[in-house]
Write a protein that holds these residues in place. Structure first.
Motif, mmCIF file in Angstrom:
data_model
loop_
_atom_site.group_PDB
_atom_site.id
_atom_site.type_symbol
_atom_site.label_atom_id
_atom_site.label_comp_id
_atom_site.label_asym_id
_atom_site.label_seq_id
_atom_site.Cartn_x
_atom_site.Cartn_y
_atom_site.Cartn_z
ATOM 1 N N GLN A 146 39.538 150.099 -29.007
ATOM 2 C CA GLN A 146 39.973 148.756 -29.381
ATOM 3 C C GLN A 146 41.363 148.453 -28.817
ATOM 4 N N TYR A 164 44.355 145.157 -27.834
ATOM 5 C CA TYR A 164 44.723 143.747 -27.882
ATOM 6 C C TYR A 164 45.688 143.427 -26.751
ATOM 7 N N ASN A 211 37.438 139.197 -28.490
ATOM 8 C CA ASN A 211 37.830 138.179 -29.448
ATOM 9 C C ASN A 211 38.739 137.207 -28.721
ATOM 10 N N GLU A 251 39.385 134.374 -29.768
ATOM 11 C CA GLU A 251 40.233 133.975 -30.892
ATOM 12 C C GLU A 251 40.089 135.039 -31.963
ATOM 13 N N LEU A 252 41.187 135.463 -32.500
ATOM 14 C CA LEU A 252 41.157 136.484 -33.544
ATOM 15 C C LEU A 252 40.575 135.861 -34.814
ATOM 16 N N TYR A 302 36.364 140.671 -38.218
ATOM 17 C CA TYR A 302 36.657 141.482 -37.026
ATOM 18 C C TYR A 302 35.740 142.702 -36.980
ATOM 19 N N ARG A 344 32.317 141.766 -35.946
ATOM 20 C CA ARG A 344 32.240 141.423 -34.521
ATOM 21 C C ARG A 344 32.187 142.663 -33.646
ATOM 22 N N SER A 391 41.001 142.039 -28.091
ATOM 23 C CA SER A 391 41.375 140.790 -28.748
ATOM 24 C C SER A 391 42.522 140.135 -27.995
ATOM 25 N N ILE A 442 45.530 137.761 -28.305
ATOM 26 C CA ILE A 442 46.308 137.224 -29.431
ATOM 27 C C ILE A 442 47.617 136.601 -28.971
#
Ligand code: ADP
Ligand code: MG
Length: 467
Positions: free
Chosen positions: A223, A225, A320, A322-323, A330, A333, A348, A350
């Motif tokens: 994961q 961001y 994502n 959009e978060l 989350y 998803r 994600s 952000i």
């Protein structure tokens, strides 16, 4: 909790037809949630079973339902309540698949977006298992067209999600219509307190199973961001899609409007892209999902409600765009990727203000979401990135009710009329009145012509090549 000694399907006291189907499908051994819940369900216990998305919960409740069925009695014996139509369709498909040695088995989808009339007729003729969404089920219960006197088991699948989506009251109304003597089963990916209170009111001496995630399984999903501004968000998305190679990517937005806008942008840039949101007609949603499952569609953009329950093998990338407003959304998803231990990436996008949201997600999941930096020098060549899908989908106007089987379609495609090679044929999905088959893009037109001009099991059907 004590672990069973052995971990094979053979150790689970399943009937031999079920064991045969399992080995035909190719499931080598039960997943942990299956191993622990199947014996309890076979024993008729109420149960709350919690394990993460993709851990095989459907099979865990489908097998005991099938084992308990008296097929000679064409009456409703089990009910499965699901949060969305797509999920209901998947669960019904799975039950039919596992129940294919149960001669005469009738499994009905009772979902919205379809005429009530057909469902009423089917219910009147009698079904063994109903799989539905709360609204439509309640509708039938209120009309008196769904009779539950003979029901023995009810399963609330994705119970947490149904509560999140505001179906709590409907689900409780449904439960109140069911016989008092019954088995009540809750399957869930998370365990919020609302589930606990529902259990107290509607279950009896419920057993509880929680499967903790194993280290190796969590590591399969990485994961990340990326921070970006409004103005360079789209470019950052391209950068992400370039950095993390994928055959299929699922992109989530919070709103329908952002889904449409992003779809337009990506389509203009030449991507093979489609969208899934609440505005689509049921048949359109079905088509989009079928295309995504069989690799005729590479990029799918969805809202949470519409994207719920998407079960796609080999989904490597979830973005994502959009978060989501809440950490549990989350979790739902990103549960779409890295299933069954395969590698996957969730990224994600952000704004710098949303960093605290990432922290609450980490707190909720106990997993780390790492920052990646987009190096500004790396320009992304969009046309090179926007590849065609490998496959193309043909929609055939006949399905299960027309006695069309995968082998028939395969036969028609590889036979004289079609002349296709086996490797040009992908996933075949049979629904009630129609079927989808994926074929290599290079032979799509020829295959559709062959299918439309020829016969399947002696009958003519329309064959449409989907865009
Ligand atoms: P969940 O409901 O927990 O999210 P699903 O029931 O959708 O998970 O199952 C995820 C995937 O795992 C499905 O593609 C299913 O066919 C597969 N699966 C289920 N049980 C097994 C098993 N015992 N061995 C291998 N694959 C399995
Ligand atoms: Mg499930």
């Amino acid at each position: 909790m004590q672990r069973p000694m052995s971990s094979t399907f053979a150790s689970l006291s399943l009937s031999s037809p079920l064991q045969e189907v399992i080995s035909e499908i190719g499931y080598a051994s039960p997943t942990p949630i299956q191993l622990l819940s199947i014996p309890l369900l076979l024993a008729g216990k109420d149960l709350i079973a919690q394990s993460k998305t993709g851990s095989g919960k459907t099979v865990a409740f489908a097998l005991p339902i099938l084992q308990a069925l008296v097929v000679d009695k064409r009456r409703l014996q089990a009910l499965v309540v699901c949060p969305t139509r797509e999920l209901a369709a998947q669960v019904a498909r799975e039950i039919r698949k596992l129940g294919r040695k149960h001669k005469g088995l009738a499994v009905l989808e009772v979902v919205g977006g379809q005429p009530v009339r057909g469902q009423v007729d089917a219910l009147q003729r009698g079904v063994h298992v109903a799989v539905g969404t709360p609204g439509r089920l309640l509708d039938h219960l209120e009309r008196g067209t769904l009779h539950c006197e003979t029901l023995t088991t009810v399963v609330l699948d994705e119970a947490d999600r149904m509560l999140d989506m505001g179906f709590g009251a409907d689900v409780e109304s449904i439960l109140r219509c069911l016989p008092k003597e019954r088995q009540t089963v809750l399957f869930s990916a998370t365990y919020p307190s609302t589930i606990e209170s529902m259990s107290c009111r509607y279950q009896r001496n419920a057993e509880r199973i929680t499967i903790e995630e194993a280290e190796e399984e969590t590591s399969a999903l990485q994961q990340f961001y990326v921070e970006c501004g409004k103005e360079d968000k789209l470019e950052t998305l391209y950068w992400v899609m370039n950095k993390y190679p994928h055959e299929s990517a699922l992109i989530f937005c919070n709103f329908k409007a952002s889904v449409s806008e992003l779809q337009r942008e990506l389509a203009n840039a030449g991507f093979n892209v489609d969208r899934l949101d609440g505005d689509l007609e049921q048949f359109q949603r079905d088509q989009v999902l079928a295309k995504f499952r069989n690799q005729s569609l590479r990029v799918l953009i969805a809202t949470d409600v519409a994207g719920r329950g998407i079960d796609v093998e080999d989904l490597e990338l979830v973005v994502n765009y959009e978060l989501p407003p809440q950490p549990n959304i989350y979790v739902h998803r990103i549960g779409r990727t890295a299933r069954a231990g395969k590698a996957g990436v969730a990224v994600s996008l952000i704004s710098s203000r949303e960093r605290t949201k990432i922290q609450s997600i980490e707190a909720e999941t106990g997993e780390s979401v790492q920052a990646v930096q987009r190096d500004s020098a790396s320009l992304v060549d969009v046309p090179a990135l926007a590849r065609e899908a490998k496959m193309q989908t043909i929609l055939i106007s006949g399905g299960r009710k027309d006695k069309v089987r995968p082998g028939d379609i395969l036969g028609a495609l590889t036979g004289e009329a079609g002349g296709l090679r086996g490797e040009d044929i992908g996933k075949i999905e049979i629904q009630a009145r129609l079927s989808y088959v994926a074929v290599s893009r290079a032979v799509g037109k020829r295959a559709a012509r062959g299918l439309g001009g020829g016969r399947i099991k002696g009958k003519r059907y329309r064959a449409t090549l989907l865009r």
